[in-house]
Motif scaffolding. Structure first.
Motif, PDB file in Angstrom:
ATOM      1  N   ASP A  23       0.882  -1.175   0.000  1.00 26.00           N
ATOM      2  CA  ASP A  23       0.000   0.000   0.000  1.00 26.00           C
ATOM      3  C   ASP A  23       0.916   1.219   0.000  1.00 26.00           C
ATOM      4  O   ASP A  23       1.594   1.498   0.987  1.00 26.00           O
ATOM      5  N   ILE A  24       0.957   1.945  -1.126  1.00 23.17           N
ATOM      6  CA  ILE A  24       1.950   3.000  -1.325  1.00 23.17           C
ATOM      7  C   ILE A  24       1.288   4.288  -1.777  1.00 23.17           C
ATOM      8  O   ILE A  24       0.446   4.285  -2.673  1.00 23.17           O
ATOM      9  N   ARG A  25       1.705   5.386  -1.149  1.00 19.12           N
ATOM     10  CA  ARG A  25       1.412   6.725  -1.650  1.00 19.12           C
ATOM     11  C   ARG A  25       2.744   7.408  -1.864  1.00 19.12           C
ATOM     12  O   ARG A  25       3.600   7.408  -0.965  1.00 19.12           O
ATOM     13  N   LEU A  26       2.938   7.980  -3.039  1.00 14.94           N
ATOM     14  CA  LEU A  26       4.225   8.579  -3.387  1.00 14.94           C
ATOM     15  C   LEU A  26       3.988   9.862  -4.167  1.00 14.94           C
ATOM     16  O   LEU A  26       3.168   9.890  -5.082  1.00 14.94           O
ATOM     17  N   ALA A  27       4.714  10.918  -3.791  1.00 16.84           N
ATOM     18  CA  ALA A  27       4.665  12.190  -4.510  1.00 16.84           C
ATOM     19  C   ALA A  27       6.084  12.602  -4.858  1.00 16.84           C
ATOM     20  O   ALA A  27       6.983  12.556  -4.002  1.00 16.84           O
ATOM     21  N   PHE A  28       6.302  13.004  -6.117  1.00 19.89           N
ATOM     22  CA  PHE A  28       7.636  13.312  -6.600  1.00 19.89           C
ATOM     23  C   PHE A  28       7.619  14.644  -7.334  1.00 19.89           C
ATOM     24  O   PHE A  28       6.788  14.868  -8.206  1.00 19.89           O
ATOM     25  N   ASN A  29       8.547  15.524  -6.959  1.00 16.64           N
ATOM     26  CA  ASN A  29       8.682  16.828  -7.601  1.00 16.64           C
ATOM     27  C   ASN A  29      10.085  16.922  -8.182  1.00 16.64           C
ATOM     28  O   ASN A  29      11.076  16.930  -7.442  1.00 16.64           O
ATOM     29  N   VAL A  30      10.180  16.962  -9.500  1.00 15.51           N
ATOM     30  CA  VAL A  30      11.473  17.055 -10.180  1.00 15.51           C
ATOM     31  C   VAL A  30      12.183  18.351  -9.803  1.00 15.51           C
ATOM     32  O   VAL A  30      13.400  18.364  -9.593  1.00 15.51           O
ATOM     33  N   ASP A  31      11.440  19.442  -9.687  1.00 17.23           N
ATOM     34  CA  ASP A  31      12.010  20.764  -9.435  1.00 17.23           C
ATOM     35  C   ASP A  31      11.902  21.117  -7.959  1.00 17.23           C
ATOM     36  O   ASP A  31      11.339  22.148  -7.583  1.00 17.23           O
ATOM     37  N   GLY A  32      12.455  20.261  -7.129  1.00 20.43           N
ATOM     38  CA  GLY A  32      12.347  20.450  -5.695  1.00 20.43           C
ATOM     39  C   GLY A  32      13.570  21.109  -5.093  1.00 20.43           C
ATOM     40  O   GLY A  32      14.374  21.755  -5.771  1.00 20.43           O
ATOM     41  N   THR A  33      13.734  20.898  -3.788  1.00 22.76           N
ATOM     42  CA  THR A  33      14.851  21.495  -3.045  1.00 22.76           C
ATOM     43  C   THR A  33      15.575  20.467  -2.185  1.00 22.76           C
ATOM     44  O   THR A  33      16.298  20.834  -1.261  1.00 22.76           O
ATOM     45  N   GLY A  34      15.359  19.182  -2.461  1.00 22.53           N
ATOM     46  CA  GLY A  34      16.051  18.142  -1.717  1.00 22.53           C
ATOM     47  C   GLY A  34      15.354  17.707  -0.449  1.00 22.53           C
ATOM     48  O   GLY A  34      15.996  17.165   0.459  1.00 22.53           O
ATOM     49  N   PHE A  58      15.477  16.904  -5.562  1.00 26.60           N
ATOM     50  CA  PHE A  58      14.059  16.631  -5.785  1.00 26.60           C
ATOM     51  C   PHE A  58      13.305  16.844  -4.473  1.00 26.60           C
ATOM     52  O   PHE A  58      13.909  17.057  -3.420  1.00 26.60           O
ATOM     53  N   ASP A  59      11.994  16.768  -4.527  1.00 27.51           N
ATOM     54  CA  ASP A  59      11.166  16.588  -3.341  1.00 27.51           C
ATOM     55  C   ASP A  59      10.472  15.239  -3.487  1.00 27.51           C
ATOM     56  O   ASP A  59       9.892  14.947  -4.545  1.00 27.51           O
ATOM     57  N   LEU A  60      10.530  14.418  -2.437  1.00 26.95           N
ATOM     58  CA  LEU A  60       9.967  13.073  -2.509  1.00 26.95           C
ATOM     59  C   LEU A  60       9.269  12.743  -1.202  1.00 26.95           C
ATOM     60  O   LEU A  60       9.863  12.868  -0.123  1.00 26.95           O
ATOM     61  N   LYS A  61       8.023  12.336  -1.323  1.00 24.99           N
ATOM     62  CA  LYS A  61       7.269  11.825  -0.179  1.00 24.99           C
ATOM     63  C   LYS A  61       6.869  10.386  -0.478  1.00 24.99           C
ATOM     64  O   LYS A  61       6.302  10.107  -1.550  1.00 24.99           O
ATOM     65  N   VAL A  62       7.170   9.499   0.444  1.00 22.11           N
ATOM     66  CA  VAL A  62       6.798   8.093   0.293  1.00 22.11           C
ATOM     67  C   VAL A  62       6.205   7.601   1.601  1.00 22.11           C
ATOM     68  O   VAL A  62       6.825   7.726   2.665  1.00 22.11           O
ATOM     69  N   ASP A  63       5.017   7.042   1.516  1.00 20.28           N
ATOM     70  CA  ASP A  63       4.402   6.347   2.647  1.00 20.28           C
ATOM     71  C   ASP A  63       4.056   4.955   2.142  1.00 20.28           C
ATOM     72  O   ASP A  63       3.151   4.794   1.316  1.00 20.28           O
ATOM     73  N   ALA A  64       4.815   3.968   2.573  1.00 20.18           N
ATOM     74  CA  ALA A  64       4.666   2.624   2.011  1.00 20.18           C
ATOM     75  C   ALA A  64       4.634   1.575   3.107  1.00 20.18           C
ATOM     76  O   ALA A  64       5.460   1.584   4.024  1.00 20.18           O
ATOM     77  N   LYS A  65       3.678   0.672   2.986  1.00 24.80           N
ATOM     78  CA  LYS A  65       3.603  -0.489   3.855  1.00 24.80           C
ATOM     79  C   LYS A  65       3.522  -1.721   2.972  1.00 24.80           C
ATOM     80  O   LYS A  65       2.831  -1.710   1.954  1.00 24.80           O
ATOM     81  N   GLY A  66       4.238  -2.767   3.371  1.00 17.75           N
ATOM     82  CA  GLY A  66       4.253  -3.973   2.548  1.00 17.75           C
ATOM     83  C   GLY A  66       4.404  -5.229   3.385  1.00 17.75           C
ATOM     84  O   GLY A  66       4.534  -5.180   4.610  1.00 17.75           O
ATOM     85  N   ASP A  67       4.402  -6.344   2.694  1.00 19.91           N
ATOM     86  CA  ASP A  67       4.459  -7.651   3.354  1.00 19.91           C
ATOM     87  C   ASP A  67       5.905  -8.029   3.681  1.00 19.91           C
ATOM     88  O   ASP A  67       6.418  -9.051   3.230  1.00 19.91           O
ATOM     89  N   VAL A  68       6.547  -7.186   4.485  1.00 18.35           N
ATOM     90  CA  VAL A  68       7.947  -7.420   4.824  1.00 18.35           C
ATOM     91  C   VAL A  68       8.117  -8.609   5.758  1.00 18.35           C
ATOM     92  O   VAL A  68       9.241  -9.046   6.018  1.00 18.35           O
ATOM     93  N   ASP A  69       7.010  -9.137   6.287  1.00 18.83           N
ATOM     94  CA  ASP A  69       7.098 -10.385   7.053  1.00 18.83           C
ATOM     95  C   ASP A  69       7.517 -11.541   6.146  1.00 18.83           C
ATOM     96  O   ASP A  69       8.091 -12.532   6.616  1.00 18.83           O
ATOM     97  N   ILE A  70       7.253 -11.411   4.847  1.00 16.23           N
ATOM     98  CA  ILE A  70       7.728 -12.393   3.861  1.00 16.23           C
ATOM     99  C   ILE A  70       9.164 -12.037   3.490  1.00 16.23           C
ATOM    100  O   ILE A  70      10.091 -12.787   3.720  1.00 16.23           O
ATOM    101  N   ASP A  71       9.341 -10.866   2.867  1.00 13.82           N
ATOM    102  CA  ASP A  71      10.650 -10.243   2.655  1.00 13.82           C
ATOM    103  C   ASP A  71      10.407  -8.835   2.113  1.00 13.82           C
ATOM    104  O   ASP A  71       9.275  -8.393   1.994  1.00 13.82           O
ATOM    105  N   ASP A  72      11.495  -8.132   1.785  1.00 15.63           N
ATOM    106  CA  ASP A  72      11.377  -6.733   1.351  1.00 15.63           C
ATOM    107  C   ASP A  72      11.072  -6.584  -0.139  1.00 15.63           C
ATOM    108  O   ASP A  72      10.888  -5.458  -0.612  1.00 15.63           O
TER     109      ASP A  72
END
Length: 203
Positions: A23-34, A58-72
């Motif tokens: 379950d992932i939400r991601l926002a990416f801005n090429v013209d960001g400030t790091g 860049f500017d990057l926001k990532v909120d991610a949850k996954g089945d890491v109980d299996i593996d990454d």
């Protein structure tokens, strides 16, 4: 599905992707400030994405949850997919971009090279041999998985070479720093470029 910014506030896009594995939400801005806001269940990937963002400005926001109980694997793979899709959306028709970049980054004893062509032709060449199969709990084969899915979804040609190194952490870190700086250069606007930088007239 990725949604491109339409308010003229820069080249940016965001995406929400939910599967039975992640379950992932991601926002990416090429013209960001790091600026990065990274929350995933894979701490080493958080560190690498933070480096990528800072060195690419860049500017990057990532909120991610996954089945890491299996593996990454699924989490790393799907973040690569989401990042690639948002990059492609954010760049739009690619007018005025430099298109190409080739960057070498040293990290202590390690040296990594990343060459990029924002070509609309997805391809990955990856040459790296690491001294260890893991960094902490992170499996180094997932670096390839991330890069391949990123290149595929962004539709870029990506060459990654780790020329040498002794410390696996340093070697992978050099790759992500080089990726950020190369992508920053390739996506930057060159005022001399009229239209799309291709004799085909389209990328």
């Amino acid at each position: 599905m990725a949604e491109q910014n339409q308010q003229g506030a820069g080249r940016q896009a965001e995406i929400a992707r939910k599967t039975n594995e992640t379950d992932i939400r991601l926002a990416f801005n090429v013209d960001g400030t790091g600026v990065s806001e990274i929350e995933t269940d894979v701490p080493f990937l958080n560190h690498m994405l933070d480096l990528f963002t800072k060195h690419g400005q860049f500017d990057l926001k990532v909120d991610a949850k996954g089945d890491v109980d299996i593996d990454d694997h699924h989490t790393v793979e799907d973040i690569g997919i989401c990042l690639g899709q948002t990059l492609r959306e954010a760049l739009g028709d690619k007018r005025g971009i430099k298109r190409y970049a080739n960057v070498f980054i040293p990290m202590d004893e390690a040296l990594a090279q990343v060459a990029i062509d924002i070509s609309n032709r997805p391809h990955l060449e990856y040459r790296a041999q690491y001294p260890s199969a893991t960094v902490g709990s992170f499996t180094t084969e997932l670096v390839h998985e991330f890069l391949w899915k990123f290149a595929l979804e962004a539709r870029i040609t990506l060459h990654v070479i780790v020329h040498y190194g002794h410390n696996t952490h340093h070697m992978v870190e050099a790759v992500f720093k080089a990726l950020g700086r190369a992508l920053d250069e390739a996506t930057s606007i060159d005022p001399r470029v009229q239209g799309v930088p291709s004799t085909k007239g389209v990328l």
